[in-house]
Design a protein around this motif. Sequence first.
Motif, PDB file in Angstrom:
ATOM      1  N   HIS A 113      47.557  49.437  49.764  1.00  0.00           N
ATOM      2  CA  HIS A 113      48.593  49.055  48.797  1.00  0.00           C
ATOM      3  C   HIS A 113      49.917  49.760  49.093  1.00  0.00           C
ATOM      4  CE1 HIS A 113      50.569  48.288  44.938  1.00  0.00           C
ATOM      5  NE2 HIS A 113      50.759  49.585  44.823  1.00  0.00           N
ATOM      6  N   PHE A 114      49.834  51.021  49.506  1.00  0.00           N
ATOM      7  CA  PHE A 114      51.039  51.790  49.816  1.00  0.00           C
ATOM      8  C   PHE A 114      51.476  51.648  51.278  1.00  0.00           C
ATOM      9  CE2 PHE A 114      49.873  54.307  45.977  1.00  0.00           C
ATOM     10  CZ  PHE A 114      51.089  54.219  45.329  1.00  0.00           C
ATOM     11  N   GLY A 115      50.775  50.802  52.029  1.00  0.00           N
ATOM     12  CA  GLY A 115      51.138  50.592  53.424  1.00  0.00           C
ATOM     13  C   GLY A 115      50.690  51.695  54.360  1.00  0.00           C
ATOM     14  N   LYS A 116      49.776  52.551  53.908  1.00  0.00           N
ATOM     15  CA  LYS A 116      49.279  53.654  54.738  1.00  0.00           C
ATOM     16  C   LYS A 116      48.060  53.169  55.529  1.00  0.00           C
ATOM     17  CE  LYS A 116      50.771  57.080  51.296  1.00  0.00           C
ATOM     18  NZ  LYS A 116      51.798  57.774  52.089  1.00  0.00           N
ATOM     19  N   MET A 117      48.299  52.265  56.475  1.00  0.00           N
ATOM     20  CA  MET A 117      47.213  51.596  57.176  1.00  0.00           C
ATOM     21  C   MET A 117      46.416  52.541  58.079  1.00  0.00           C
ATOM     22  SD  MET A 117      47.188  48.579  56.036  1.00  0.00           S
ATOM     23  CE  MET A 117      48.220  47.376  55.201  1.00  0.00           C
ATOM     24  N   HIS A 118      47.092  53.424  58.784  1.00  0.00           N
ATOM     25  CA  HIS A 118      46.386  54.343  59.669  1.00  0.00           C
ATOM     26  C   HIS A 118      45.522  55.325  58.868  1.00  0.00           C
ATOM     27  CE1 HIS A 118      48.219  53.139  63.486  1.00  0.00           C
ATOM     28  NE2 HIS A 118      49.338  52.952  62.806  1.00  0.00           N
ATOM     29  N   THR A 119      46.027  55.759  57.727  1.00  0.00           N
ATOM     30  CA  THR A 119      45.243  56.638  56.859  1.00  0.00           C
ATOM     31  C   THR A 119      44.029  55.905  56.308  1.00  0.00           C
ATOM     32  OG1 THR A 119      47.266  57.809  56.227  1.00  0.00           O
ATOM     33  CG2 THR A 119      45.344  58.137  54.842  1.00  0.00           C
ATOM     34  N   ALA A 120      44.237  54.655  55.904  1.00  0.00           N
ATOM     35  CA  ALA A 120      43.136  53.844  55.382  1.00  0.00           C
ATOM     36  C   ALA A 120      42.066  53.645  56.453  1.00  0.00           C
ATOM     37  CB  ALA A 120      43.663  52.494  54.910  1.00  0.00           C
ATOM     38  N   ARG A 143      41.547  43.743  57.840  1.00  0.00           N
ATOM     39  CA  ARG A 143      42.982  43.792  57.536  1.00  0.00           C
ATOM     40  C   ARG A 143      43.623  45.058  58.091  1.00  0.00           C
ATOM     41  NH1 ARG A 143      45.765  43.930  51.507  1.00  0.00           N
ATOM     42  NH2 ARG A 143      47.921  43.918  52.233  1.00  0.00           N
ATOM     43  N   VAL A 144      42.915  46.191  57.916  1.00  0.00           N
ATOM     44  CA  VAL A 144      43.447  47.464  58.412  1.00  0.00           C
ATOM     45  C   VAL A 144      43.518  47.459  59.935  1.00  0.00           C
ATOM     46  CG1 VAL A 144      42.918  49.918  58.623  1.00  0.00           C
ATOM     47  CG2 VAL A 144      42.768  48.814  56.395  1.00  0.00           C
ATOM     48  N   ASP A 145      42.473  46.957  60.596  1.00  0.00           N
ATOM     49  CA  ASP A 145      42.501  46.852  62.056  1.00  0.00           C
ATOM     50  C   ASP A 145      43.627  45.940  62.518  1.00  0.00           C
ATOM     51  OD1 ASP A 145      40.510  48.612  62.842  1.00  0.00           O
ATOM     52  OD2 ASP A 145      38.916  47.129  62.682  1.00  0.00           O
ATOM     53  N   LEU A 146      43.843  44.866  61.798  1.00  0.00           N
ATOM     54  CA  LEU A 146      44.921  43.931  62.138  1.00  0.00           C
ATOM     55  C   LEU A 146      46.273  44.618  62.077  1.00  0.00           C
ATOM     56  CD1 LEU A 146      45.858  40.983  62.671  1.00  0.00           C
ATOM     57  CD2 LEU A 146      45.839  40.642  60.195  1.00  0.00           C
ATOM     58  N   GLU A 147      46.508  45.377  61.021  1.00  0.00           N
ATOM     59  CA  GLU A 147      47.814  46.003  60.820  1.00  0.00           C
ATOM     60  C   GLU A 147      48.019  47.240  61.683  1.00  0.00           C
ATOM     61  OE1 GLU A 147      50.211  44.630  59.261  1.00  0.00           O
ATOM     62  OE2 GLU A 147      48.952  42.967  58.567  1.00  0.00           O
ATOM     63  N   THR A 148      46.938  47.782  62.249  1.00  0.00           N
ATOM     64  CA  THR A 148      47.080  48.951  63.129  1.00  0.00           C
ATOM     65  C   THR A 148      46.957  48.570  64.603  1.00  0.00           C
ATOM     66  OG1 THR A 148      44.717  49.454  62.817  1.00  0.00           O
ATOM     67  CG2 THR A 148      46.302  50.619  61.411  1.00  0.00           C
ATOM     68  N   GLY A 149      46.916  47.270  64.879  1.00  0.00           N
ATOM     69  CA  GLY A 149      46.928  46.808  66.262  1.00  0.00           C
ATOM     70  C   GLY A 149      45.582  46.744  66.947  1.00  0.00           C
ATOM     71  N   HIS A 150      44.493  46.887  66.213  1.00  0.00           N
ATOM     72  CA  HIS A 150      43.148  46.805  66.795  1.00  0.00           C
ATOM     73  C   HIS A 150      42.649  45.357  66.634  1.00  0.00           C
ATOM     74  CE1 HIS A 150      43.666  51.110  65.920  1.00  0.00           C
ATOM     75  NE2 HIS A 150      42.841  51.325  66.920  1.00  0.00           N
ATOM     76  N   LEU A 151      43.246  44.458  67.390  1.00  0.00           N
ATOM     77  CA  LEU A 151      42.988  43.031  67.192  1.00  0.00           C
ATOM     78  C   LEU A 151      41.560  42.605  67.526  1.00  0.00           C
ATOM     79  CD1 LEU A 151      46.344  41.360  68.333  1.00  0.00           C
ATOM     80  CD2 LEU A 151      45.675  42.299  66.109  1.00  0.00           C
ATOM     81  N   PRO A 152      40.942  43.084  68.606  1.00  0.00           N
ATOM     82  CA  PRO A 152      39.549  42.676  68.852  1.00  0.00           C
ATOM     83  C   PRO A 152      38.613  43.068  67.712  1.00  0.00           C
ATOM     84  CG  PRO A 152      40.492  43.646  70.828  1.00  0.00           C
ATOM     85  CD  PRO A 152      41.461  43.911  69.716  1.00  0.00           C
ATOM     86  N   GLU A 153      38.793  44.291  67.189  1.00  0.00           N
ATOM     87  CA  GLU A 153      37.969  44.735  66.061  1.00  0.00           C
ATOM     88  C   GLU A 153      38.276  43.917  64.812  1.00  0.00           C
ATOM     89  OE1 GLU A 153      39.804  46.620  67.989  1.00  0.00           O
ATOM     90  OE2 GLU A 153      38.705  48.391  68.676  1.00  0.00           O
ATOM     91  N   ALA A 154      39.559  43.646  64.585  1.00  0.00           N
ATOM     92  CA  ALA A 154      39.953  42.841  63.427  1.00  0.00           C
ATOM     93  C   ALA A 154      39.311  41.463  63.493  1.00  0.00           C
ATOM     94  CB  ALA A 154      41.473  42.715  63.368  1.00  0.00           C
TER      95      ALA A 154
END
Length: 217
Positions: A113-120, A143-154
């Motif tokens: 919610h706060f945009g802290k994707m790497h922390t999440a 969603r978190v993998d998508l926003e942190t650039g881990h596309l295969p995992e996402a």
Amino acid sequence: MKNLLAKHTTSTIAALGAALALSACQTLSSSDPIALEAQSRAALHAGAINPALRLTQQLIAERGPTPSSLNQMALIQSRKGNAEAARRILLYAHTLYPRSTPISMNLAKIDVHFGKMHTARKILLPLLSLKTWPEGFQLLMGRVDLETGHLPEASIFLHEALRQHPDDPLVLANMGLLNERLGETKIAHRNFLRAKELAPKGALRERIVALLHKVAP
């Protein structure tokens, strides 16, 4: 006149629900932790936020901070519109109970919610070792993998979420985002279109419409 009557009826029902919750708070034994927790949940469900807060505070004072009582306190603060306070409570809860799945999930959600994707993502990674993942884990992790650039995992997590919930507009919207990041514009457009058809009117649907226009063929 009908609208006025409907509005009055809705207000009356809400007031009755709050009154019943308060009545329960007064009649059940306040020394019983199970009763206190039940009263707090009933009060919050009825919209009686302040009584729910007092009951949860009493529960923590008598029983100590447990995962369920801290989660309840965070939920109350969130309902009060104080997301920062909810996050602080969940951070504290996570230091006490780092292996609590509900606390980890809720903390990750509020970090998203706060945009802290790497922390999440850091919070969610230990849950991968669980034999059974909690409800909503695949979508959240995807969603978190998508926003942190881990596309295969996402892709793995979002496809699994879609398999479980093929008509969930939020899942479809995230699949569309994944397709867009992978350069699959036509598939992204199809998923956004399907998500738009399924989403109710509101913020989610408006966001999906904006994404749909972005990838319009």
